[in-house]
Design a protein around this motif. Structure first.
Motif, PDB file in Angstrom:
ATOM      1  N   LYS A 163      33.304 -18.006 -30.322  1.00  0.00           N
ATOM      2  CA  LYS A 163      33.930 -19.102 -31.072  1.00  0.00           C
ATOM      3  C   LYS A 163      32.906 -19.786 -31.959  1.00  0.00           C
ATOM      4  CE  LYS A 163      37.912 -18.808 -28.943  1.00  0.00           C
ATOM      5  NZ  LYS A 163      39.126 -18.437 -29.585  1.00  0.00           N
ATOM      6  N   GLU A 164      33.405 -20.577 -32.897  1.00  0.00           N
ATOM      7  CA  GLU A 164      32.519 -21.352 -33.767  1.00  0.00           C
ATOM      8  C   GLU A 164      31.823 -22.433 -32.948  1.00  0.00           C
ATOM      9  OE1 GLU A 164      32.871 -24.258 -37.655  1.00  0.00           O
ATOM     10  OE2 GLU A 164      34.375 -22.695 -37.350  1.00  0.00           O
ATOM     11  N   PRO A 165      30.507 -22.592 -33.113  1.00  0.00           N
ATOM     12  CA  PRO A 165      29.781 -23.619 -32.348  1.00  0.00           C
ATOM     13  C   PRO A 165      30.283 -25.024 -32.674  1.00  0.00           C
ATOM     14  CG  PRO A 165      28.265 -22.201 -33.565  1.00  0.00           C
ATOM     15  CD  PRO A 165      29.644 -21.834 -33.984  1.00  0.00           C
ATOM     16  N   VAL A 166      30.167 -25.886 -31.705  1.00  0.00           N
ATOM     17  CA  VAL A 166      30.533 -27.290 -31.881  1.00  0.00           C
ATOM     18  C   VAL A 166      29.494 -27.938 -32.790  1.00  0.00           C
ATOM     19  CG1 VAL A 166      30.835 -29.486 -30.668  1.00  0.00           C
ATOM     20  CG2 VAL A 166      31.594 -27.352 -29.604  1.00  0.00           C
ATOM     21  N   SER A 167      29.944 -28.723 -33.753  1.00  0.00           N
ATOM     22  CA  SER A 167      29.025 -29.391 -34.664  1.00  0.00           C
ATOM     23  C   SER A 167      28.210 -30.457 -33.923  1.00  0.00           C
ATOM     24  CB  SER A 167      29.804 -30.048 -35.804  1.00  0.00           C
ATOM     25  OG  SER A 167      28.942 -30.858 -36.577  1.00  0.00           O
ATOM     26  N   ALA A 168      26.945 -30.528 -34.244  1.00  0.00           N
ATOM     27  CA  ALA A 168      26.084 -31.561 -33.667  1.00  0.00           C
ATOM     28  C   ALA A 168      26.178 -32.872 -34.446  1.00  0.00           C
ATOM     29  CB  ALA A 168      24.636 -31.082 -33.651  1.00  0.00           C
ATOM     30  N   ASN A 169      26.986 -32.898 -35.494  1.00  0.00           N
ATOM     31  CA  ASN A 169      27.152 -34.096 -36.306  1.00  0.00           C
ATOM     32  C   ASN A 169      27.938 -35.143 -35.514  1.00  0.00           C
ATOM     33  OD1 ASN A 169      27.630 -36.035 -38.219  1.00  0.00           O
ATOM     34  ND2 ASN A 169      28.514 -34.645 -39.726  1.00  0.00           N
ATOM     35  N   LEU A 170      27.310 -36.288 -35.241  1.00  0.00           N
ATOM     36  CA  LEU A 170      27.968 -37.348 -34.485  1.00  0.00           C
ATOM     37  C   LEU A 170      28.800 -38.269 -35.360  1.00  0.00           C
ATOM     38  CD1 LEU A 170      25.144 -38.289 -31.961  1.00  0.00           C
ATOM     39  CD2 LEU A 170      27.114 -36.814 -31.602  1.00  0.00           C
TER      40      LEU A 170
ATOM     41  N   HIS B 125      25.520 -32.552 -24.102  1.00  0.00           N
ATOM     42  CA  HIS B 125      26.782 -31.843 -23.872  1.00  0.00           C
ATOM     43  C   HIS B 125      27.279 -31.131 -25.134  1.00  0.00           C
ATOM     44  CE1 HIS B 125      27.431 -32.709 -19.718  1.00  0.00           C
ATOM     45  NE2 HIS B 125      27.177 -33.980 -19.921  1.00  0.00           N
ATOM     46  N   ILE B 126      27.025 -31.698 -26.294  1.00  0.00           N
ATOM     47  CA  ILE B 126      27.378 -31.002 -27.538  1.00  0.00           C
ATOM     48  C   ILE B 126      26.608 -29.681 -27.612  1.00  0.00           C
ATOM     49  CG2 ILE B 126      27.165 -31.080 -30.061  1.00  0.00           C
ATOM     50  CD1 ILE B 126      27.715 -34.135 -29.814  1.00  0.00           C
ATOM     51  N   GLY B 127      25.342 -29.715 -27.242  1.00  0.00           N
ATOM     52  CA  GLY B 127      24.550 -28.489 -27.223  1.00  0.00           C
ATOM     53  C   GLY B 127      25.100 -27.468 -26.241  1.00  0.00           C
ATOM     54  N   GLN B 128      25.483 -27.931 -25.059  1.00  0.00           N
ATOM     55  CA  GLN B 128      26.076 -27.020 -24.072  1.00  0.00           C
ATOM     56  C   GLN B 128      27.334 -26.371 -24.629  1.00  0.00           C
ATOM     57  OE1 GLN B 128      26.673 -29.675 -20.686  1.00  0.00           O
ATOM     58  NE2 GLN B 128      25.318 -28.347 -19.488  1.00  0.00           N
ATOM     59  N   LEU B 129      28.202 -27.184 -25.226  1.00  0.00           N
ATOM     60  CA  LEU B 129      29.453 -26.646 -25.765  1.00  0.00           C
ATOM     61  C   LEU B 129      29.188 -25.632 -26.871  1.00  0.00           C
ATOM     62  CD1 LEU B 129      31.588 -29.910 -25.858  1.00  0.00           C
ATOM     63  CD2 LEU B 129      31.905 -27.942 -24.326  1.00  0.00           C
ATOM     64  N   SER B 130      28.167 -25.882 -27.675  1.00  0.00           N
ATOM     65  CA  SER B 130      27.826 -24.946 -28.750  1.00  0.00           C
ATOM     66  C   SER B 130      27.387 -23.603 -28.192  1.00  0.00           C
ATOM     67  CB  SER B 130      26.722 -25.522 -29.637  1.00  0.00           C
ATOM     68  OG  SER B 130      27.195 -26.650 -30.330  1.00  0.00           O
TER      69      SER B 130
END
Length: 104
Positions: free
Chosen positions: A91-98, A78-83
């Motif tokens: 917009k700025e991509p969502v960070s994949a850093n958990l 889901h983080i990838g989808q949001l990015s």
């Protein structure tokens, strides 16, 4: 999880398709977190091979370790989808850093 699965398991994290605004999605996410967090907080290595039944796999047993790894992989998906969606709308991509995401 559909409503029927939710009724069988006692979980209130029903299908996200019921939510159509950002505020309703955030509220749903917060409720899901409240249900998932105690499970993760109580995690111990001895639970790795414990067999559990998942509502989405009727008649089948899987290990608790598989469930935890599935949750992590699903979160990353889901983080990838949001990015991707963020980039599509400029917009700025969502960070994949958990780290620091309060996953538990």
């Amino acid at each position: 999880m559909n409503r029927r699965a939710s009724e069988r398991t006692g979980w209130s994290c029903s299908s996200s398709s019921e939510y159509t605004t950002v505020d309703s999605i955030r509220s749903w996410s917060d409720r899901c977190r409240e249900e998932i967090e105690p499970f993760l907080q109580a995690w111990a290595p001895s639970r790795e091979l414990q067999l559990v039944r998942a509502a989405w796999r009727p008649g089948e047993s899987i290990t608790a370790g598989e469930v935890v790894r599935h949750i992590v992989a699903h979160e990353i998906h889901h983080i990838g989808q949001l990015s991707v969606w963020a980039r599509e709308v400029g917009k700025e991509p969502v960070s994949a850093n958990l780290i620091g995401r309060r996953l538990f």
